[in-house]
Scaffold this active site. Structure first.
Site, PDB file in Angstrom:
ATOM      1  N   SER A  60       6.391   5.164  -4.697  1.00 35.74           N
ATOM      2  CA  SER A  60       6.132   6.554  -5.101  1.00 35.74           C
ATOM      3  C   SER A  60       5.609   6.620  -6.527  1.00 35.74           C
ATOM      4  CB  SER A  60       7.407   7.386  -5.003  1.00 35.74           C
ATOM      5  OG  SER A  60       7.986   7.259  -3.734  1.00 35.74           O
TER       6      SER A  60
HETATM    7  N1  SAH Z   1      11.372   4.530  -2.372  1.00 36.94           N
HETATM    8  C1  SAH Z   1      10.286   3.586  -2.203  1.00 36.94           C
HETATM    9  C2  SAH Z   1       9.039   4.187  -1.561  1.00 36.94           C
HETATM   10  C3  SAH Z   1       9.294   4.563  -0.170  1.00 36.94           C
HETATM   11  S1  SAH Z   1       7.883   4.625   0.884  1.00 36.94           S
HETATM   12  C4  SAH Z   1       9.950   2.897  -3.508  1.00 36.94           C
HETATM   13  O1  SAH Z   1      10.536   3.231  -4.541  1.00 36.94           O
HETATM   14  O2  SAH Z   1       9.118   1.987  -3.485  1.00 36.94           O
HETATM   15  C5  SAH Z   1       8.746   5.094   2.359  1.00 36.94           C
HETATM   16  C6  SAH Z   1       9.519   3.978   2.995  1.00 36.94           C
HETATM   17  O3  SAH Z   1      10.259   4.539   4.086  1.00 36.94           O
HETATM   18  C7  SAH Z   1       8.628   2.898   3.611  1.00 36.94           C
HETATM   19  O4  SAH Z   1       8.971   1.653   3.086  1.00 36.94           O
HETATM   20  C8  SAH Z   1       8.940   2.983   5.102  1.00 36.94           C
HETATM   21  O5  SAH Z   1       8.897   1.731   5.754  1.00 36.94           O
HETATM   22  C9  SAH Z   1      10.336   3.577   5.100  1.00 36.94           C
HETATM   23  N2  SAH Z   1      10.735   4.243   6.358  1.00 36.94           N
HETATM   24  C10 SAH Z   1       9.982   4.976   7.219  1.00 36.94           C
HETATM   25  N3  SAH Z   1      10.729   5.417   8.239  1.00 36.94           N
HETATM   26  C11 SAH Z   1      11.993   4.943   8.029  1.00 36.94           C
HETATM   27  C12 SAH Z   1      13.224   5.067   8.745  1.00 36.94           C
HETATM   28  N4  SAH Z   1      13.316   5.752   9.877  1.00 36.94           N
HETATM   29  N5  SAH Z   1      14.312   4.455   8.226  1.00 36.94           N
HETATM   30  C13 SAH Z   1      14.245   3.748   7.068  1.00 36.94           C
HETATM   31  N6  SAH Z   1      13.114   3.610   6.353  1.00 36.94           N
HETATM   32  C14 SAH Z   1      11.999   4.203   6.812  1.00 36.94           C
END
Ligand code: SAH
Length: 211
Positions: A60
């Site tokens: 993010s």
């Molecule tokens: N917080 C992260 C960015 C998140 S991007 C950082 O600081 O880098 C969103 C993430 O959510 C992705 O890695 C994706 O794989 C994950 N994601 C998507 N659906 C999900 C689910 N149902 N359960 C857990 N993670 C999930």
């Protein structure tokens, strides 16, 4: 410019944009964001934008990380993060003195984030591979929940894992754009506060999208 100087400039931008919580500012000034992005993206590591981390996912934007960290409004306790990604948001929360449970559905990302966080010394973060739509019951209750992937609605499981008085911050809306919302679990039911527009990658599953 050195990474330290770039990070200082990044934090100045965050403050100009309205980040005022000292604890958040300190954490954002400390966590080495360049360690969370690919070496090919090093020159952009401290610009205020999301960056690709592989598998179609992104780390993010610093402003959104800071805004979410500020919005939960706590300086101690336990936080559940849904969507570990690179592990950057987890590191910021840990740097704020919080104990972090983070859930990531992509095994590869969960493993590399865990490895990176361990290498950098963030012992207060535990990463598990699983479906965040269900939260993570085993470490509940939480003082706060951060959902870092776009949702269509409030995920019931994670909401139920909040202690009374705890808050959840999540991007809610459609696939292309969302509103950052803070939900407080009051004894009388949820209250909502809107924090601004944002754009996250999708949460896969029940409270997000199937694909
Ligand atoms: N917080 C992260 C960015 C998140 S991007 C950082 O600081 O880098 C969103 C993430 O959510 C992705 O890695 C994706 O794989 C994950 N994601 C998507 N659906 C999900 C689910 N149902 N359960 C857990 N993670 C999930």
């Amino acid at each position: 410019m050195t990474a330290d100087a770039e990070r200082r400039t990044m934090v100045e931008v965050l403050v100009e944009r309205g980040i005022h919580d000292e604890c958040v500012i300190r954490a954002m000034s400390t966590v080495p964001r360049h360690e969370f992005v690919d070496h090919r993206l090093q020159t952009s590591a401290y610009s205020d934008e999301p960056l690709p981390i592989g598998l179609g996912q992104t780390i993010s934007q610093p402003f959104i990380v800071a805004l979410m960290s500020q919005a939960i409004g706590i300086s101690g306790g336990r936080v559940l993060e849904i969507g570990t990604g690179s592990g950057y948001q987890s590191a910021v929360l840990a740097e704020m003195g919080l104990t972090v449970q983070s859930v990531e559905s992509h095994r590869e990302l969960a493993e590399s984030a865990e490895h990176r966080l361990r290498k950098l010394g963030y012992a207060g973060v535990s990463v598990v591979c699983g479906d965040g739509n269900d939260g993570w019951e085993r470490a509940a209750p939480y003082d706060a929940v951060l959902v870092t992937a776009a949702t269509r609605e409030i995920p019931r499981g994670p909401y139920a894992q909040l202690r009374i008085g705890g808050s959840m911050v999540l991007p809610m809306g459609d696939e292309d754009s969302q509103e950052l919302v803070k939900i407080v679990r009051a004894a009388s039911g949820p209250t909502e506060e809107y924090l601004g527009a944002c754009r996250f990658v999708k949460l896969i599953g029940r409270h997000g999208w199937m694909k």
